[in-house]
Each structure stands twice: as structure tokens, then as C-alpha cells.
Design an enzyme around this catalytic site. Structure first.
Site, PDB file in Angstrom:
ATOM      1  N   GLY A  41       0.813  -1.421   0.049  1.00 56.36           N
ATOM      2  CA  GLY A  41       0.159  -0.032   0.091  1.00 56.36           C
ATOM      3  C   GLY A  41       0.995   1.174  -0.011  1.00 56.36           C
ATOM      4  N   ASP A  98       0.848   3.627   4.603  1.00 55.68           N
ATOM      5  CA  ASP A  98      -0.399   4.134   3.699  1.00 55.68           C
ATOM      6  C   ASP A  98      -1.220   4.871   4.677  1.00 55.68           C
ATOM      7  OD1 ASP A  98      -0.967   1.725   4.325  1.00 55.68           O
ATOM      8  OD2 ASP A  98      -1.823   1.221   2.483  1.00 55.68           O
ATOM      9  N   ASP A 101      -5.004   2.856  10.763  1.00 56.14           N
ATOM     10  CA  ASP A 101      -6.360   2.417  10.891  1.00 56.14           C
ATOM     11  C   ASP A 101      -6.665   2.114  12.452  1.00 56.14           C
ATOM     12  OD1 ASP A 101      -8.916   1.658  10.029  1.00 56.14           O
ATOM     13  OD2 ASP A 101      -8.365  -0.167   9.683  1.00 56.14           O
ATOM     14  N   LYS A 129      -6.929   7.482  10.279  1.00 52.87           N
ATOM     15  CA  LYS A 129      -8.461   7.302  10.645  1.00 52.87           C
ATOM     16  C   LYS A 129      -8.449   7.003  12.155  1.00 52.87           C
ATOM     17  CE  LYS A 129      -9.818   4.011   7.000  1.00 52.87           C
ATOM     18  NZ  LYS A 129     -10.211   2.783   6.947  1.00 52.87           N
ATOM     19  N   PHE A 150     -13.708   3.360   3.680  1.00 52.60           N
ATOM     20  CA  PHE A 150     -12.556   2.717   3.146  1.00 52.60           C
ATOM     21  C   PHE A 150     -11.978   3.346   1.839  1.00 52.60           C
ATOM     22  CE2 PHE A 150     -10.791  -0.903   0.603  1.00 52.60           C
ATOM     23  CZ  PHE A 150     -10.147  -1.480   1.354  1.00 52.60           C
ATOM     24  N   ASP A 157      -5.341  -0.502  -2.175  1.00 51.62           N
ATOM     25  CA  ASP A 157      -6.124  -1.599  -3.010  1.00 51.62           C
ATOM     26  C   ASP A 157      -7.424  -1.897  -2.414  1.00 51.62           C
ATOM     27  OD1 ASP A 157      -5.107  -3.295  -0.866  1.00 51.62           O
ATOM     28  OD2 ASP A 157      -5.530  -4.891  -2.326  1.00 51.62           O
ATOM     29  N   ARG A 163      -5.058   0.238  -7.307  1.00 49.62           N
ATOM     30  CA  ARG A 163      -3.660   0.973  -6.513  1.00 49.62           C
ATOM     31  C   ARG A 163      -2.905   1.926  -7.570  1.00 49.62           C
ATOM     32  NH1 ARG A 163      -1.961  -2.468  -2.416  1.00 49.62           N
ATOM     33  NH2 ARG A 163      -1.876  -4.573  -2.467  1.00 49.62           N
TER      34      ARG A 163
HETATM   35  P1  5GP Z   1      -4.042  -1.187  10.745  1.00 51.84           P
HETATM   36  O1  5GP Z   1      -2.940  -2.127  11.370  1.00 51.84           O
HETATM   37  O2  5GP Z   1      -3.747   0.257  11.416  1.00 51.84           O
HETATM   38  O3  5GP Z   1      -5.533  -1.421  11.113  1.00 51.84           O
HETATM   39  O4  5GP Z   1      -4.103  -1.473   9.396  1.00 51.84           O
HETATM   40  C1  5GP Z   1      -3.208  -0.687   8.754  1.00 51.84           C
HETATM   41  C2  5GP Z   1      -3.309  -1.347   7.183  1.00 51.84           C
HETATM   42  O5  5GP Z   1      -4.645  -1.795   6.899  1.00 51.84           O
HETATM   43  C3  5GP Z   1      -2.740  -0.340   6.297  1.00 51.84           C
HETATM   44  O6  5GP Z   1      -1.459  -0.320   6.009  1.00 51.84           O
HETATM   45  C4  5GP Z   1      -3.463  -0.957   5.117  1.00 51.84           C
HETATM   46  O7  5GP Z   1      -2.902  -1.468   4.247  1.00 51.84           O
HETATM   47  C5  5GP Z   1      -5.020  -1.302   5.405  1.00 51.84           C
HETATM   48  N1  5GP Z   1      -6.082  -0.333   5.358  1.00 51.84           N
HETATM   49  C6  5GP Z   1      -6.507   0.251   6.367  1.00 51.84           C
HETATM   50  N2  5GP Z   1      -7.628   0.975   5.962  1.00 51.84           N
HETATM   51  C7  5GP Z   1      -7.635   1.108   4.986  1.00 51.84           C
HETATM   52  C8  5GP Z   1      -8.565   1.627   3.717  1.00 51.84           C
HETATM   53  O8  5GP Z   1      -9.223   2.205   3.961  1.00 51.84           O
HETATM   54  N3  5GP Z   1      -8.106   1.142   2.449  1.00 51.84           N
HETATM   55  C9  5GP Z   1      -7.301   0.218   2.101  1.00 51.84           C
HETATM   56  N4  5GP Z   1      -7.038  -0.008   0.909  1.00 51.84           N
HETATM   57  N5  5GP Z   1      -6.357  -0.283   3.040  1.00 51.84           N
HETATM   58  C10 5GP Z   1      -6.435  -0.056   4.439  1.00 51.84           C
HETATM   59 MG    MG Z   2      -0.654  -1.766   4.657  1.00 51.75          MG
END
Ligand code: 5GP
Ligand code: MG
Length: 174
Positions: A41, A98, A101, A129, A150, A157, A163
């Protein structure tokens, strides 16, 4: 069925402007040796950011961090590959992803890097977020604060599509 929002959430121009601002801010405040970027990402953000910091000599390395299976839901368990080949002991590392979350990816990655003996570490994400956070983690550099939607494009992606778009879009259920 999902489809892209009618308009980008963040335009290519807004991204490019913000990336240059972030590059200036990072160069000013953190003298780093290496960018460690999380594939896939973050690939587009990382290359733009690295190029904008070319005057600050640095190395670059990629790892693969995956917590998502397919679709929009994280499966929770983080898998990291590629770290074992890197010698980061005593290095000042800028971790680039990227999007922040739940925060699970970053908090886990940062713990692994500290374990490996990095001497200093800052994190940088294109998007945050905040509403989705489940762990206590804050990135040092954030490009855009976004709502709980999202997003795809600019490296991100949905099942490997979208992407390569230069903007960030939201996906809507139809
Ligand atoms: P976390 O571990 O903080 O929950 O998630 C981080 C990873 O989840 C990011 O590096 C990304 O790859 C994926 N991710 C989280 N939110 C989104 C989103 O809204 N869109 C996409 N495509 N990937 C996301
Ligand atoms: Mg990621």
C-alpha cells in the site's frame, strides 16, 4: 457490489502538495538514515516522499506487512516479512505506511524495530483514521486526517485493484 466515489476524496494535486510539505517537515525535524516502507500500500507514497527528500541522503528498504485477507476487514493477525534480512541496529529509521487504521500494524512493527535495536524511530503515514484506533498509537507525521471510510488509490487497493490511481477515492457499496 462496490463502486468508486463520484469524485476523489483527495486529489492528486492535494496529495503532491501535502507530500512536499511533509518532506520539508521531516527533513527539518528528523535526521534519519533509512526509510522503512510497508508494502504494498505505501509504495506510491514512499517513492514520492523519498524523492522529495533527496537532498537528505538516505537509504530505502521495504518490508511486507499484511493484516488484511481479502476485502475490507482486517483479519487481525499481522504478518511481517523481510525484516529479518535488514541490519537496522543503531540506525535512525523513518517508518512509512499508507494509512493508520486500528494501529495494530504500526504498534507491532515499532515493537519489532525497537527489539532489533534501532537507535531512533519516527513514523509517517499518508492518512490517519483516528476514529478506528484500537491501540494507543500516534504517528509522528500525518498527511491527512480522514473519516472512517474505506479508501483506495495512490497505492491502496481493494482486492488488488485501484492501486495505480494517482488520487485517493472512497469505495461505496451499491
Ligand atoms: P491497521 O493495522 O492500522 O488496522 O491497518 C493498517 C493497514 O490496513 C494499512 O497499512 C492498510 O494496508 C490497511 N488499510 C486500513 N484502512 C484501509 C483503507 O481504508 N483502505 C485500504 N485499501 N487499506 C486499508
Ligand atoms: Mg498496509
Amino acid at each position: 457490489m462496490y463502486r468508486m466515489s463520484a469524485k476523489p476524496m483527495i486529489t492528486a494535486e492535494q496529495i503532491q502538495t501535502r507530500v512536499k510539505e511533509m518532506a520539508a517537515e521531516i527533513k527539518e525535524s528528523f535526521d534519519f538514515d533509512i526509510i522503512l516502507s510497508a508494502l504494498t500500500g505505501a509504495y506510491m507514497f514512499t517513492t514520492d516522499l523519498s524523492r522529495a527528500m533527496a537532498s537528505a541522503k538516505h537509504r530505502i528498504a521495504f518490508i511486507k506487512a499484511s493484516s488484511y485477507g481479502s476485502g475490507m476487514e482486517s483479519c487481525g493477525k499481522l504478518k511481517v516479512t523481510g525484516l529479518e534480512k535488514l541490519d537496522l541496529k543503531g540506525k535512525r529509521v523513518l517508518v512509512v505506511d499508507d494509512i493508520l487504521d486500528t494501529g495494530n500494524t504500526m504498534i507491532t512493527l515499532v515493537a519489532m524495530l525497537k527489539e532489533m535495536g534501532v537507535s531512533d524511530l519516527r513514523s509517517c503515514v499518508l492518512m490517519n483514521k483516528e476514529e478506528r484506533r484500537v491501540v494507543d498509537y500516534h504517528a509522528d507525521f500525518v498527511g491527512f486526517e480522514i473519516a472512517n471510510e474505506f479508501v483506495v488509490g495512490y497505492g491502496l487497493d481493494f482486492n488488488e485493484d485501484y492501486r495505480t490511481l494517482p488520487e485517493v477515492w472512497t469505495l461505496e457499496e451499491v
